[in-house]
Write a protein that holds these residues in place. Structure first.
Motif, short mmCIF file in Angstrom:
data_model
loop_
_atom_site.label_atom_id
_atom_site.label_comp_id
_atom_site.label_asym_id
_atom_site.label_seq_id
_atom_site.Cartn_x
_atom_site.Cartn_y
_atom_site.Cartn_z
N LEU A 556 -11.80 -0.70 22.26
CA LEU A 556 -12.86 -1.12 21.35
C LEU A 556 -13.33 0.03 20.47
O LEU A 556 -13.65 -0.17 19.30
CB LEU A 556 -14.03 -1.70 22.15
N ALA A 557 -13.38 1.23 21.02
CA ALA A 557 -13.82 2.37 20.22
C ALA A 557 -12.86 2.62 19.06
O ALA A 557 -13.29 2.87 17.92
CB ALA A 557 -13.93 3.62 21.10
N GLU A 558 -11.56 2.54 19.32
CA GLU A 558 -10.57 2.73 18.26
C GLU A 558 -10.65 1.61 17.23
O GLU A 558 -10.53 1.85 16.03
CB GLU A 558 -9.16 2.79 18.86
N VAL A 559 -10.83 0.39 17.71
CA VAL A 559 -10.95 -0.74 16.79
C VAL A 559 -12.16 -0.58 15.89
O VAL A 559 -12.08 -0.76 14.67
CB VAL A 559 -11.04 -2.07 17.59
N ARG A 560 -13.28 -0.20 16.46
CA ARG A 560 -14.50 -0.05 15.68
C ARG A 560 -14.37 1.07 14.64
O ARG A 560 -14.77 0.90 13.49
CB ARG A 560 -15.69 0.22 16.61
N SER A 561 -13.79 2.18 15.03
CA SER A 561 -13.64 3.28 14.07
C SER A 561 -12.63 2.90 12.99
O SER A 561 -12.80 3.26 11.82
CB SER A 561 -13.20 4.56 14.79
#
Length: 613
Positions: A556-561
């Motif tokens: 999720l962190a990669e997706v959000r960034s």
């Protein structure tokens, strides 16, 4: 318009005028039409309407177009032929050219000429009248000669066909049966055997048991339709001369965002939309049409069933749009001119069809879901056939707009532009449109994005036995579509998304589809892979929160960034995700929005990622 564009005429009052053209010379015309002056061909003026004048200095193209559409809608609905009975118009359509082929069954190759199809349907109509004392008859059949025969017979019996979605779940079919009060159904034994869990009605007519007994009666009717007029045959069948706003067909919505609703289409709705659609297409008589879409879908019912019957096109039927190799063979073998599909079904042709097989196609039209640009480009590159996107709803019978090839206006007269990339085309004749604020209902400019409202002879009569829901959708003749849309200055319609596919967050409307598109771009997946969906769930802080349902593990962190780097507003970036086994879809290929939301609500707390940022 010319005065204003040249910078003059600002103080000259503008009077909007709509001229309704009649048909070709020799046809019976509405409104006591007069022949056009020499030099303008054989077309005749059918009706003229004048609107209220407004000051020239307040000229705006969108305002003038809006008023002209309303005048055109007023003229179109006055056409007397739209008040007739669907059954009588089917008689006229099939008796117009009795010896031409009406139908080719793609399963066994059987061909039915128009005169024989009509005779068989009239013979079966007598059995339907005896079998079903009620008003509505359920039809449970895939596209094919059985379904065509059954629907036509029910209408000629003076009853209402209700084509049921046999691909839906048992609960959905039970709801449709209950709403339509169905006690009798028509099917075929072979098809019945395939539907083990289907909730059949108390009485079922099976075509294999009935049709063979009607050979002599069919032969008698074949002779009668040869010697009698359509008017006389209609009188013998005791069909009303007018249908008007009476029920002619009941269809059930797909239930993508809730329980199925019974959509009542009147005789005027169907006759009007067939008239609108045929005017736009301009196909020659007896042009072959591939009829593989399910008849329980409005596109399959109006465009690939009633349109060919009423207007003389030839149906090449097949029971499934998903059997691409066989459908491609039929297109090649019978030189099909019109292919109507959905983007989901169309993708199969890229993998399983050869360019030579689709050489005869003149028009490829998609609807029901958004046409991805990459699919349109890939299809045209492989087959040399542009894919043209249209728009419609079950409640609009269904055709509202469609992109079409540019139309030549004669030597030295240029072209009428009828298609534009990214749009769903221009409105069909006789339809008026407004753009309104989704919350307040206030009128907006056509050039602004807002709720699309429509008015026309093709707007449905209401939901079956559901006056409250009907009042929510139809107000003073205007249909509140639930779609967010805008027009450009040339009148092309752009659908921005379904209101049910938006979340109200921090006072802003956040579109689920646009977030999905950015996610798919980020992850390098195509829409047909069906690996993710975005929906909204209640949130105490912002009203709603976006949730990603995915069949893949996501960081999720990669997706959000990644979404932030792609320029997506921070408010639009989902903060939660749920891993699922599969993304729910309907038989048409659309997302099952209700199930997606239920899954998000059920699994959001215990299976979501930690909120970040």
């Amino acid at each position: 318009l010319g005065l204003r564009r040249e910078g003059g005429g600002r103080n000259v009052p503008i009077v909007p005028v709509w001229v309704e053209w009649g048909g070709q010379a020799g046809e019976k015309e509405a409104f006591g039409a007069r022949r056009m002056p020499r030099g303008r061909g054989d077309r005749r003026i059918g009706s003229v309407a004048f609107g209220e004048p407004f000051p020239g200095d307040s000229f705006r193209v969108d305002r003038v177009r809006e008023r002209l559409w309303e005048l055109g809608e007023r003229c179109y609905r006055r056409r007397p032929e739209l008040g007739r009975h669907l059954g009588r118009e089917a008689l006229r359509g099939l008796m117009r050219d009795r010896f031409s082929v009406a139908l080719v069954d793609g399963v066994d190759g059987v061909q039915l000429r128009r005169g024989w199809l009509l005779a068989a349907a009239i013979a079966l109509a007598g059995e339907v009248r005896r079998f079903c004392p009620g008003r509505r008859v359920g039809v449970v059949l895939p596209s094919g000669r059985g379904a065509v025969l059954a629907n036509l017979a029910v209408v000629l019996a003076g009853k209402v066909p209700v084509n049921l979605n046999f691909s839906a779940g048992r609960e959905s079919v039970e709801a449709a049966k209950r709403i339509a009060r169905l006690e009798h159904m028509i099917t075929a034994r072979a098809f019945e055997a395939r539907l083990e869990q289907f909730p059949w009605s108390r009485e079922v007519m099976r075509l294999e048991d009935v049709v063979p007994r009607l050979k002599l009666r069919t032969l008698v009717w074949r002779v009668l339709v040869e010697v009698l007029s359509a008017h006389r045959v209609g009188s013998i069948l005791r069909l009303p001369k007018s249908g008007g706003e009476e029920e002619s067909v009941v269809l059930f919505t797909s239930g993508s965002s809730g329980d199925p609703k019974g959509v009542v289409l009147s005789h005027r709705n169907l006759l009007g939309n067939v008239s609108q659609f045929s005017q736009m297409l301009g196909l020659e008589p007896n042009a072959p049409v591939l009829a593989c879409l399910p008849i329980f879908h409005s596109f399959g019912s109006t465009v690939t069933l009633w349109f060919p019957i009423l207007r003389g096109a030839r149906m090449v039927t097949y029971p499934s749009p998903m059997d691409v190799p066989r459908n491609a063979q039929l297109i090649e073998e019978h030189r099909v001119a019109l292919l109507c599909s959905t983007p989901t079904f169309l993708r199969g042709y890229l993998r399983k069809a050869e360019p030579a097989q689709l050489r005869s196609l003149r028009l490829v039209i998609t609807g029901a879901e958004r046409l991805p640009g990459e699919l349109a480009e890939a299809f045209e590159a492989r087959f040399g056939k542009p894919v043209r996107q249209g728009y419609g709803l079950t409640e609009t019978s269904p055709v509202v707009s469609v992109n079409l090839p540019d139309l030549g206006l004669g030597t030295g007269s240029g072209f009428e532009v009828r298609e534009r990339a990214g749009s769903v085309g221009k409105l069909a004749p006789g339809i008026a449109a407004q753009i309104r604020d989704p919350e307040s209902g206030a009128r907006l400019s056509l050039l602004q994005t807002g709720m699309l409202w429509l008015k026309g002879t093709n707007i449905f009569e209401g939901y079956l036995y559901d006056a409250e829901r009907t009042r929510e959708m139809v107000r003073e003749g205007w249909l509140r579509t639930g779609d967010l849309a805008r027009f450009d200055e040339d009148g092309f319609l752009y659908i921005e998304g379904r209101l049910t596919r938006f979340s109200k967050m921090g006072g802003e409307m956040v579109p689920h589809e646009k977030v999905e598109q950015r996610l798919m771009e980020l992850l390098g997946v195509q829409a047909e892979e069906k690996v993710l969906a975005v929906t909204g769930v209640p949130d105490a802080a912002k009203g709603e929160a976006l949730v990603i349902l995915s069949t893949r593990e996501l960081d999720l962190a990669e997706v959000r960034s990644g979404l932030a780097a792609a320029g997506l507003p921070n408010l639009w970036i989902p903060r939660r995700r749920i891993r699922v086994e599969a993304i729910p879809h309907l038989a048409t290929g659309k997302l099952d929005l209700r199930r997606i939301r239920e899954m998000a609500l059920a699994g959001g707390e215990d299976r979501s990622e930690e909120k970040r940022g």
